[in-house]
Enzyme design. Structure first.
Site, PDB file in Angstrom:
ATOM      1  N   GLY A 243     -37.045   3.930   6.153  1.00 42.44           N
ATOM      2  CA  GLY A 243     -36.958   5.105   5.291  1.00 42.44           C
ATOM      3  C   GLY A 243     -36.103   4.791   4.076  1.00 42.44           C
ATOM      4  O   GLY A 243     -35.615   3.667   3.904  1.00 42.44           O
TER       5      GLY A 243
ATOM      6  N   LYS B 220     -44.448  -0.085  -0.749  1.00 45.17           N
ATOM      7  CA  LYS B 220     -43.541   0.421  -1.787  1.00 45.17           C
ATOM      8  C   LYS B 220     -42.748  -0.700  -2.449  1.00 45.17           C
ATOM      9  O   LYS B 220     -42.323  -0.567  -3.603  1.00 45.17           O
ATOM     10  CB  LYS B 220     -42.606   1.494  -1.222  1.00 45.17           C
ATOM     11  CG  LYS B 220     -41.750   1.080  -0.032  1.00 45.17           C
ATOM     12  CD  LYS B 220     -40.424   0.448  -0.399  1.00 45.17           C
ATOM     13  CE  LYS B 220     -39.680   0.025   0.846  1.00 45.17           C
ATOM     14  NZ  LYS B 220     -38.443  -0.712   0.556  1.00 45.17           N
TER      15      LYS B 220
ATOM     16  N   ASP C  81     -39.287   6.514   0.583  1.00 46.86           N
ATOM     17  CA  ASP C  81     -38.871   5.134   0.357  1.00 46.86           C
ATOM     18  C   ASP C  81     -39.371   4.616  -0.987  1.00 46.86           C
ATOM     19  O   ASP C  81     -38.699   3.824  -1.654  1.00 46.86           O
ATOM     20  CB  ASP C  81     -39.398   4.253   1.487  1.00 46.86           C
ATOM     21  CG  ASP C  81     -38.413   3.160   1.875  1.00 46.86           C
ATOM     22  OD1 ASP C  81     -37.414   2.987   1.169  1.00 46.86           O
ATOM     23  OD2 ASP C  81     -38.639   2.480   2.889  1.00 46.86           O
TER      24      ASP C  81
END
Length: 337
Positions: A136, A191, A244
């Protein structure tokens, strides 16, 4: 509870403090004697945190056998390229069944597998409980000084996700649970690629408008890829997805952002790629995702990941690739297709 932590880096140190604050016994395993001595003798980890003094109860060792002896949990914080080889050394040392907690984000570079799958492939079923990942929006630099943080404990088995949730949760470190292991792990990996792109556009001198567009369209790519790999769409709107993504694309703490920024400032990647000595998960992840999509007929487009790949591995000009993204065919905004 005794927790063996594989790694003595920034994330290992931050999570060790969380667990120590919760009254657990932590022992970090590392291969850098300077970091080990810092933790044991000077009660700090100066390489990563110049102004943080650690509790004396946080210990480190260079002995893997000592670290995992009688441990109830083994927490992985090392770079993904070393996970398999390290766990193969752990396997013959286990004397009882343990829960493996993964806090590394990315893929097994040798097999392109998610790290949870790598863990399960190394150990026998009678050696480990269901794998749990702690992932996270969380920078070690903030966790170690107890800044409010929320993450997710992700496992195919909700019982073990809740167990790890209780292990870590306290007044400054809040843990939610999820059973969408596929979606969560692909989200936190993808990400990193978008964060490299975010650093590149910052290094090139673009502003908040550009970054907002990048993050939004990056989320679209993350969803496309994660869903086609088996993740649930709602997962990508949570902590392991957009949460994130936002923090990694926006923070100077992010190594992926820092790498992209250096590339953007020089407007080429070759010098960075030749001289970089830090772990930048987004670089390896970009290669894995790009090659996966090119090899399989998923029917999806990943223009940002493709542009980053071309900059990193084909010496494409970053400025020109940004312009080419803006000149793609005009279309309605679609967030999930």
């Amino acid at each position: 509870m005794k927790i063996a932590i594989l790694g003595t880096g920034s994330w290992a140190t931050g999570l060790a403090r969380v667990l120590n604050d919760n009254g657990h016994e932590v022992l970090l395993y590392g291969i850098d004697q300077n970091e080990i001595d810092d933790i044991n003798l000077r009660h700090c980890n100066y390489k990563y945190f110049q102004d943080v003094r650690l509790e004396e109860s946080i210990k480190a060792t260079s002995s893997l056998a000592e670290a995992i002896d009688n441990a109830d949990y083994i927490l992985i914080t090392i770079p993904t390229q070393f996970v398999r080889s390290t766990l193969e050394k752990v396997k013959p040392l286990l004397k009882k069944k343990v829960t493996i907690i993964n806090a590394s984000k990315g893929f097994d570079l040798d097999t392109s597998s998610r790290i949870s799958d790598t863990i399960r492939s190394v150990f026998d079923e009678n050696q480990i409980n269901p794998v749990v990942s702690i992932i996270g929006p969380s920078h070690a630099e903030e966790v170690v000084i107890r800044i409010l943080t929320a993450v997710c404990a992700v496992s195919l088995d909700e019982t073990y996700a809740k167990d790890v949730q209780l292990l870590f949760s306290n007044q400054y470190f809040r843990v939610y649970t999820s059973t969408d292991e596929v979606g969560a792990e692909y989200g936190v990996a993808y990400k990193n690629v978008i964060a490299v792109a975010s650093g590149i556009i910052a290094g090139l001198g673009y502003g908040d408008n550009t970054r907002a567009a990048l993050i939004t369209r990056g989320l679209t790519e993350m969803i496309r890829y994660g869903v086609v790999k088996g993740g649930k769409i709602e997962t990508f709107y949570g902590l392991t997805g957009i949460g994130d993504l936002v923090v990694t694309c926006s923070s100077v703490h992010s190594r992926n952002f820092q790498a992209g920024y250096a590339i953007g400032q020089s407007n080429r990647a070759i010098d960075f790629m030749m001289h970089n000595t830090k772990t930048v998960e987004g670089i390896r992840t970009c290669k894995v995702i790009y090659e996966d999509v090119k090899t399989h007929d998923y029917g999806i487009e990943i223009p940002i990941c493709e542009a980053v790949y071309q900059v990193l591995f084909e010496d494409a000009n970053p400025q020109e690739r940004i312009v080419s993204l803006m000149l793609r065919d005009l279309k309605p905004e679609q967030l999930t297709k």
